[in-house]
Scaffold this motif. Sequence first.
Motif, PDB file in Angstrom:
ATOM      1  N   ARG A   8      -5.965  47.240 -28.729  1.00 41.15           N
ATOM      2  CA  ARG A   8      -5.126  45.710 -28.714  1.00 41.15           C
ATOM      3  C   ARG A   8      -3.666  46.233 -28.974  1.00 41.15           C
ATOM      4  O   ARG A   8      -2.863  45.341 -28.898  1.00 41.15           O
ATOM      5  CB  ARG A   8      -5.910  44.954 -29.735  1.00 41.15           C
ATOM      6  N   GLU A   9      -3.541  47.574 -29.385  1.00 40.18           N
ATOM      7  CA  GLU A   9      -2.197  47.597 -29.577  1.00 40.18           C
ATOM      8  C   GLU A   9      -1.771  49.131 -29.106  1.00 40.18           C
ATOM      9  O   GLU A   9      -2.746  49.988 -29.112  1.00 40.18           O
ATOM     10  CB  GLU A   9      -1.568  47.657 -31.307  1.00 40.18           C
ATOM     11  N   HIS A  10      -0.730  49.733 -28.601  1.00 42.18           N
ATOM     12  CA  HIS A  10      -0.498  51.010 -27.890  1.00 42.18           C
ATOM     13  C   HIS A  10       1.058  51.462 -28.066  1.00 42.18           C
ATOM     14  O   HIS A  10       1.953  50.565 -28.508  1.00 42.18           O
ATOM     15  CB  HIS A  10      -0.303  50.823 -26.406  1.00 42.18           C
ATOM     16  N   ALA A  11       1.231  52.471 -28.259  1.00 39.16           N
ATOM     17  CA  ALA A  11       2.488  53.249 -28.364  1.00 39.16           C
ATOM     18  C   ALA A  11       3.186  53.372 -26.991  1.00 39.16           C
ATOM     19  O   ALA A  11       2.420  53.909 -26.222  1.00 39.16           O
ATOM     20  CB  ALA A  11       2.469  54.686 -29.057  1.00 39.16           C
ATOM     21  N   VAL A  12       4.416  53.018 -27.072  1.00 35.42           N
ATOM     22  CA  VAL A  12       4.982  53.240 -25.645  1.00 35.42           C
ATOM     23  C   VAL A  12       6.415  53.917 -25.950  1.00 35.42           C
ATOM     24  O   VAL A  12       6.959  53.814 -27.066  1.00 35.42           O
ATOM     25  CB  VAL A  12       5.654  51.613 -24.998  1.00 35.42           C
ATOM     26  N   ALA A  13       6.744  54.725 -24.876  1.00 37.83           N
ATOM     27  CA  ALA A  13       7.970  55.535 -24.830  1.00 37.83           C
ATOM     28  C   ALA A  13       8.596  55.159 -23.555  1.00 37.83           C
ATOM     29  O   ALA A  13       8.027  55.244 -22.394  1.00 37.83           O
ATOM     30  CB  ALA A  13       7.798  56.782 -25.304  1.00 37.83           C
ATOM     31  N   PHE A  14       9.881  54.791 -23.273  1.00 36.00           N
ATOM     32  CA  PHE A  14      10.478  54.551 -22.180  1.00 36.00           C
ATOM     33  C   PHE A  14      11.847  54.590 -22.208  1.00 36.00           C
ATOM     34  O   PHE A  14      12.612  54.913 -23.138  1.00 36.00           O
ATOM     35  CB  PHE A  14      10.208  53.115 -21.569  1.00 36.00           C
ATOM     36  N   ALA A  27      -1.005  44.760 -27.012  1.00 32.54           N
ATOM     37  CA  ALA A  27      -1.319  44.756 -25.352  1.00 32.54           C
ATOM     38  C   ALA A  27      -0.943  43.312 -24.829  1.00 32.54           C
ATOM     39  O   ALA A  27      -0.405  43.205 -23.646  1.00 32.54           O
ATOM     40  CB  ALA A  27      -2.856  44.828 -25.198  1.00 32.54           C
ATOM     41  N   ARG A  28      -1.180  42.204 -25.637  1.00 31.94           N
ATOM     42  CA  ARG A  28      -0.820  40.875 -24.980  1.00 31.94           C
ATOM     43  C   ARG A  28       0.504  40.484 -25.033  1.00 31.94           C
ATOM     44  O   ARG A  28       0.734  39.570 -24.135  1.00 31.94           O
ATOM     45  CB  ARG A  28      -1.563  40.056 -25.730  1.00 31.94           C
TER      46      ARG A  28
ATOM     47  N   PRO B   4      -3.323  35.251 -24.297  1.00 28.92           N
ATOM     48  CA  PRO B   4      -4.327  35.358 -25.292  1.00 28.92           C
ATOM     49  C   PRO B   4      -4.576  36.969 -25.680  1.00 28.92           C
ATOM     50  O   PRO B   4      -4.013  37.843 -24.990  1.00 28.92           O
ATOM     51  CB  PRO B   4      -5.660  34.987 -24.759  1.00 28.92           C
ATOM     52  N   ASP B   5      -5.221  37.119 -26.950  1.00 26.90           N
ATOM     53  CA  ASP B   5      -5.471  38.521 -27.232  1.00 26.90           C
ATOM     54  C   ASP B   5      -6.380  39.412 -26.448  1.00 26.90           C
ATOM     55  O   ASP B   5      -7.568  38.841 -25.914  1.00 26.90           O
ATOM     56  CB  ASP B   5      -6.003  38.634 -28.706  1.00 26.90           C
ATOM     57  N   PHE B   6      -5.868  40.392 -25.966  1.00 23.04           N
ATOM     58  CA  PHE B   6      -6.966  41.342 -25.206  1.00 23.04           C
ATOM     59  C   PHE B   6      -6.519  42.886 -25.678  1.00 23.04           C
ATOM     60  O   PHE B   6      -5.483  43.005 -26.142  1.00 23.04           O
ATOM     61  CB  PHE B   6      -6.851  41.058 -23.746  1.00 23.04           C
ATOM     62  N   ALA B   7      -7.650  43.673 -25.125  1.00 23.10           N
ATOM     63  CA  ALA B   7      -7.525  45.143 -25.289  1.00 23.10           C
ATOM     64  C   ALA B   7      -6.895  45.570 -23.921  1.00 23.10           C
ATOM     65  O   ALA B   7      -7.071  44.736 -22.792  1.00 23.10           O
ATOM     66  CB  ALA B   7      -8.476  45.879 -25.674  1.00 23.10           C
ATOM     67  N   TYR B   8      -6.309  46.850 -23.675  1.00 26.55           N
ATOM     68  CA  TYR B   8      -5.815  47.218 -22.778  1.00 26.55           C
ATOM     69  C   TYR B   8      -6.114  48.875 -22.355  1.00 26.55           C
ATOM     70  O   TYR B   8      -5.867  49.292 -23.527  1.00 26.55           O
ATOM     71  CB  TYR B   8      -4.312  47.216 -22.598  1.00 26.55           C
ATOM     72  N   VAL B   9      -6.325  49.228 -21.254  1.00 24.22           N
ATOM     73  CA  VAL B   9      -6.452  50.710 -21.039  1.00 24.22           C
ATOM     74  C   VAL B   9      -5.692  50.928 -19.683  1.00 24.22           C
ATOM     75  O   VAL B   9      -5.924  50.223 -18.684  1.00 24.22           O
ATOM     76  CB  VAL B   9      -7.896  51.113 -21.273  1.00 24.22           C
ATOM     77  N   LEU B  45      -5.252  30.376 -18.483  1.00 27.79           N
ATOM     78  CA  LEU B  45      -6.151  30.268 -17.645  1.00 27.79           C
ATOM     79  C   LEU B  45      -7.078  31.311 -17.234  1.00 27.79           C
ATOM     80  O   LEU B  45      -8.422  31.015 -16.794  1.00 27.79           O
ATOM     81  CB  LEU B  45      -5.589  29.965 -16.249  1.00 27.79           C
ATOM     82  N   ALA B  46      -6.878  32.581 -17.964  1.00 26.39           N
ATOM     83  CA  ALA B  46      -7.780  33.656 -18.128  1.00 26.39           C
ATOM     84  C   ALA B  46      -7.898  34.346 -19.285  1.00 26.39           C
ATOM     85  O   ALA B  46      -6.730  34.246 -20.065  1.00 26.39           O
ATOM     86  CB  ALA B  46      -7.569  34.654 -16.902  1.00 26.39           C
ATOM     87  N   SER B  47      -9.241  34.619 -19.864  1.00 23.22           N
ATOM     88  CA  SER B  47      -8.937  35.216 -21.113  1.00 23.22           C
ATOM     89  C   SER B  47     -10.202  36.333 -21.308  1.00 23.22           C
ATOM     90  O   SER B  47     -11.034  36.516 -21.939  1.00 23.22           O
ATOM     91  CB  SER B  47      -9.337  34.221 -22.112  1.00 23.22           C
ATOM     92  N   PRO B  48      -9.748  37.511 -20.477  1.00 22.34           N
ATOM     93  CA  PRO B  48     -10.586  38.513 -20.320  1.00 22.34           C
ATOM     94  C   PRO B  48     -10.705  39.494 -21.956  1.00 22.34           C
ATOM     95  O   PRO B  48      -9.628  39.011 -22.470  1.00 22.34           O
ATOM     96  CB  PRO B  48     -10.076  39.607 -19.328  1.00 22.34           C
ATOM     97  N   ARG B  49     -11.502  40.124 -22.343  1.00 23.35           N
ATOM     98  CA  ARG B  49     -11.489  40.995 -23.564  1.00 23.35           C
ATOM     99  C   ARG B  49     -10.630  42.292 -23.123  1.00 23.35           C
ATOM    100  O   ARG B  49     -10.237  42.869 -24.293  1.00 23.35           O
ATOM    101  CB  ARG B  49     -12.842  41.129 -24.055  1.00 23.35           C
ATOM    102  N   LEU B  50     -10.756  42.805 -21.780  1.00 20.42           N
ATOM    103  CA  LEU B  50     -10.139  44.044 -21.655  1.00 20.42           C
ATOM    104  C   LEU B  50      -9.443  44.165 -20.182  1.00 20.42           C
ATOM    105  O   LEU B  50     -10.147  43.723 -19.369  1.00 20.42           O
ATOM    106  CB  LEU B  50     -11.270  45.211 -21.506  1.00 20.42           C
ATOM    107  N   LEU B  51      -8.102  44.466 -20.187  1.00 21.65           N
ATOM    108  CA  LEU B  51      -7.442  44.907 -18.878  1.00 21.65           C
ATOM    109  C   LEU B  51      -7.570  46.339 -18.561  1.00 21.65           C
ATOM    110  O   LEU B  51      -7.221  47.063 -19.583  1.00 21.65           O
ATOM    111  CB  LEU B  51      -6.067  44.235 -19.049  1.00 21.65           C
ATOM    112  N   VAL B  52      -8.175  46.630 -17.422  1.00 22.99           N
ATOM    113  CA  VAL B  52      -8.315  47.894 -16.994  1.00 22.99           C
ATOM    114  C   VAL B  52      -7.008  48.141 -15.806  1.00 22.99           C
ATOM    115  O   VAL B  52      -6.986  47.717 -14.935  1.00 22.99           O
ATOM    116  CB  VAL B  52      -9.412  48.349 -16.417  1.00 22.99           C
ATOM    117  N   ASP B  53      -5.833  48.793 -16.340  1.00 28.92           N
ATOM    118  CA  ASP B  53      -4.722  48.881 -15.463  1.00 28.92           C
ATOM    119  C   ASP B  53      -5.001  49.948 -14.582  1.00 28.92           C
ATOM    120  O   ASP B  53      -5.139  51.190 -14.988  1.00 28.92           O
ATOM    121  CB  ASP B  53      -3.545  49.033 -16.536  1.00 28.92           C
TER     122      ASP B  53
END
Lengths: 170, 303
Positions: A8-14, A27-28, B4-9, B45-53
């Motif tokens: 839910r949280e990430h380190a970024v460098a740019f 992340a949000r 909303p809150d979500f995780a990201y990868v 309008l969307a609330s996924p738990r995880l975004l896969v970039d």
Amino acid sequence: MASESPDREHAVAFTLNGEAVRARVPARMHLGDLLRGTFGLTGVHLGCEHGVCGACTILVDGRAVRACLMLGVQADGATVETVEGLTESGRIGDLQDAFHARNALQCGYCTPGMLVTAAELLADETAAASREEIRAVISGNYCRCTGYHAIVDAIATTAEARRNRRETAE
Amino acid sequence: MKAPDFAYVRPASLDAALALLAEHGEDAVPLAGGQSLVTALNMRLASPRLLVDLNAIPDLAGVSEAGGQEGGQEGGFVRIGAMTRHRDVGTASVVRERLPLLAAAMPHIAHPAIRNRGTIGGSVALADPATEWPACCLAAGATIVARGCHGERRIAAEDFFLGLYATALEPGEIVTAVEFPVPGPDAVWGFEELSRRHGDYALVGLAATGRRAGGRLTDLRLAFFGVADRPVLARAAAAAVEAGDVAGAQAALAGEIDPPDDPATKAATRRHLARVLLGRVAGRLREDAAPIGTVRGGGLDGV
């Protein structure tokens, strides 16, 4: 790359306005909020936050994008320029002077996005930057003061002046 | 508004992305250009738990010509990687030379800042019925290439768009490329769109392809968008245009499209505008459409 595992949280460098920066970002959080809140770049104006108004337009890797439609975490590894960076470098000084001279500023809320959008168009020396093309390009930036004619005037004036300078230099 | 809150990868390979989508099932959503998805997130309008970039996956972007013989002969195709940005689709030299329909459609997609970020694969996978690429896919007889954990599938555009934001993609599958057959030297095309403001979603749009030999139009495909829950091929109208009867085609169109009625635009208005676009495109295809090889950098709609 820290973002290779879900979190839910990430380190970024740019690279931000020419300087290497680091941050931790939820992340949000979209890039507009990261630039404003963490880096104090309040020239990134947030209007609609769904990509319609264009007030948050910035350059990412040299291209105009909506800061509200990119996540802050996605800036990792990128080169980001805001209106502050473009101003400090002097790259759009002529454009800013033209906005002032042609009364294209009005309330100023849309101005950073207008400048960045126009900066991308004017940086492309192959673009005709005709009034028609300028109108099509800035159709993605709302001005609630309806200063469009003055804004088109300012961009067209700058485009013509740059064209003349290029031709003189040749 | 805020997402909303979500995780990201951000996986570094397609296999890793597919594994993540399989592992997280309906909780996970792939993130391509994000120009529709991040909007939906910001507006809740969307609330996924995880975004896969998908933005860090190599080789998912780019335009290349393959198959057939050099010079655009039959059997060849242009492969456009799913993560190719709208702008890069429209400005690629191979697209401008071989697929001028796409080059003409690109400037109608939203605005420069959106075109710089949005992708053809994301647009096709989202299947918004008022957008340009799905209709172009339908008009040009494109094939959608999809990958899932169990391998690759190739789906004809006609079988891909199933309804409002609905496609033939299975859960866990992503679009990896769109392949367009290279038109022959006798091919013609047309593109028209009407919207309230340049770059807005289409009130009505039309993407057309066909062939013209000896002054006769054949193999005409008229893909209308903005008039139904998906892009629509107007077959009876196309047959009438081929037979030289544009007025008959406009009459036939009434039975082939069933536009939505919304507070801003009545169904009858969209029907009328669709007939207008059909008249414009059909007239040009019949009279002064240049063979496809001669419309580089311009064409019916200009670029």
